[in-house]
Design a protein around this motif. Sequence first.
Motif, mmCIF file in Angstrom:
data_model
loop_
_atom_site.group_PDB
_atom_site.id
_atom_site.type_symbol
_atom_site.label_atom_id
_atom_site.label_comp_id
_atom_site.label_asym_id
_atom_site.label_seq_id
_atom_site.Cartn_x
_atom_site.Cartn_y
_atom_site.Cartn_z
ATOM 1 N N THR A 1 0.838 -1.195 0.000
ATOM 2 C CA THR A 1 0.000 0.000 0.000
ATOM 3 C C THR A 1 0.878 1.252 0.000
ATOM 4 O O THR A 1 2.050 1.206 0.400
ATOM 5 N N GLU A 2 0.292 2.331 -0.441
ATOM 6 C CA GLU A 2 1.002 3.598 -0.426
ATOM 7 C C GLU A 2 1.327 4.004 1.017
ATOM 8 O O GLU A 2 2.377 4.575 1.293
ATOM 9 N N ARG A 3 0.430 3.672 1.932
ATOM 10 C CA ARG A 3 0.654 3.957 3.360
ATOM 11 C C ARG A 3 1.892 3.220 3.867
ATOM 12 O O ARG A 3 2.679 3.775 4.639
ATOM 13 N N ALA A 4 2.094 1.979 3.424
ATOM 14 C CA ALA A 4 3.280 1.212 3.825
ATOM 15 C C ALA A 4 4.550 1.904 3.313
ATOM 16 O O ALA A 4 5.549 1.997 4.036
ATOM 17 N N VAL A 5 4.501 2.400 2.098
ATOM 18 C CA VAL A 5 5.649 3.116 1.539
ATOM 19 C C VAL A 5 5.914 4.373 2.360
ATOM 20 O O VAL A 5 7.069 4.683 2.693
ATOM 21 N N GLU A 6 4.849 5.104 2.715
ATOM 22 C CA GLU A 6 5.007 6.314 3.528
ATOM 23 C C GLU A 6 5.679 6.000 4.865
ATOM 24 O O GLU A 6 6.542 6.757 5.326
ATOM 25 N N LYS A 7 5.305 4.886 5.473
ATOM 26 C CA LYS A 7 5.927 4.483 6.740
ATOM 27 C C LYS A 7 7.407 4.188 6.552
ATOM 28 O O LYS A 7 8.241 4.577 7.378
ATOM 29 N N HIS A 8 7.750 3.503 5.462
ATOM 30 C CA HIS A 8 9.160 3.219 5.178
ATOM 31 C C HIS A 8 9.939 4.513 4.942
ATOM 32 O O HIS A 8 11.058 4.670 5.443
ATOM 33 N N VAL A 9 9.344 5.431 4.195
ATOM 34 C CA VAL A 9 10.006 6.706 3.903
ATOM 35 C C VAL A 9 10.242 7.480 5.202
ATOM 36 O O VAL A 9 11.330 8.018 5.430
ATOM 37 N N THR A 10 9.248 7.516 6.071
ATOM 38 C CA THR A 10 9.388 8.192 7.358
ATOM 39 C C THR A 10 10.508 7.554 8.183
ATOM 40 O O THR A 10 11.328 8.249 8.787
ATOM 41 N N SER A 11 10.566 6.231 8.184
ATOM 42 C CA SER A 11 11.623 5.517 8.900
ATOM 43 C C SER A 11 12.995 5.831 8.300
ATOM 44 O O SER A 11 13.975 6.027 9.035
ATOM 45 N N ILE A 12 13.068 5.887 6.989
ATOM 46 C CA ILE A 12 14.324 6.220 6.300
ATOM 47 C C ILE A 12 14.794 7.606 6.727
ATOM 48 O O ILE A 12 15.963 7.802 7.066
ATOM 49 N N PHE A 13 13.879 8.578 6.724
ATOM 50 C CA PHE A 13 14.234 9.937 7.145
ATOM 51 C C PHE A 13 14.781 9.940 8.572
ATOM 52 O O PHE A 13 15.760 10.618 8.864
ATOM 53 N N GLY A 14 14.155 9.183 9.443
ATOM 54 C CA GLY A 14 14.610 9.114 10.828
ATOM 55 C C GLY A 14 15.996 8.500 10.950
ATOM 56 O O GLY A 14 16.869 9.035 11.639
ATOM 57 N N LYS A 15 16.206 7.380 10.290
ATOM 58 C CA LYS A 15 17.504 6.692 10.368
ATOM 59 C C LYS A 15 18.633 7.509 9.738
ATOM 60 O O LYS A 15 19.781 7.415 10.157
ATOM 61 N N LEU A 16 18.293 8.297 8.727
ATOM 62 C CA LEU A 16 19.298 9.136 8.073
ATOM 63 C C LEU A 16 19.426 10.502 8.743
ATOM 64 O O LEU A 16 20.167 11.357 8.263
ATOM 65 N N ARG A 17 18.682 10.686 9.830
ATOM 66 C CA ARG A 17 18.707 11.931 10.603
ATOM 67 C C ARG A 17 18.407 13.151 9.719
ATOM 68 O O ARG A 17 19.168 14.111 9.671
#
Length: 175
Positions: A139-155
Amino acid sequence: MTDGEPLRVVIAEDSVLMREGIASLLAAKEIREQHPEVGVLVLSQYVEPSYAMELIADDAEGVGYLLKDRIPDVDEFRSSVRRVAEGGSALDPAIVTQLVGRRRSDDPVETLTPREREVLELMAEGRSNQSIAQKLVVTERAVEKHVTSIFGKLRLPATAEDHRRVLAVHAFLRS
């Protein structure tokens, strides 16, 4: 950008005769340096990671690097041209794979899960969340969650001055 507006696009050719004929007039790096607002889409038969890195070193917005033999159809090509013209990016997966192979050991990109890496690689190709969701069959929502996590991990905090998606792709390609 509407469908009726003209696009300014420069395509660099890797055929020796053609390239030599236009080299004195047009070169992708020079265009990026002298006219950063102009989208540059390089079509090549070869994977040249060092050239790709030079091309996107300062900014991946409005840049594309596609391998001619791997463009699946005209619609995909048009989509890539439009993304570049609108300030996005379009990178062939083979280019992304070559660039990703140059990882540093202290890189925060190393903390990403395999799925987050997959999402970030598709982001590096210039794909939207909707396109990523379709490609990964999620789902697009799943992608959004991954993107948010990526932003967090990459600070990469949300700020008005920065485009986190572009910064994430830069971090990915430089790692």
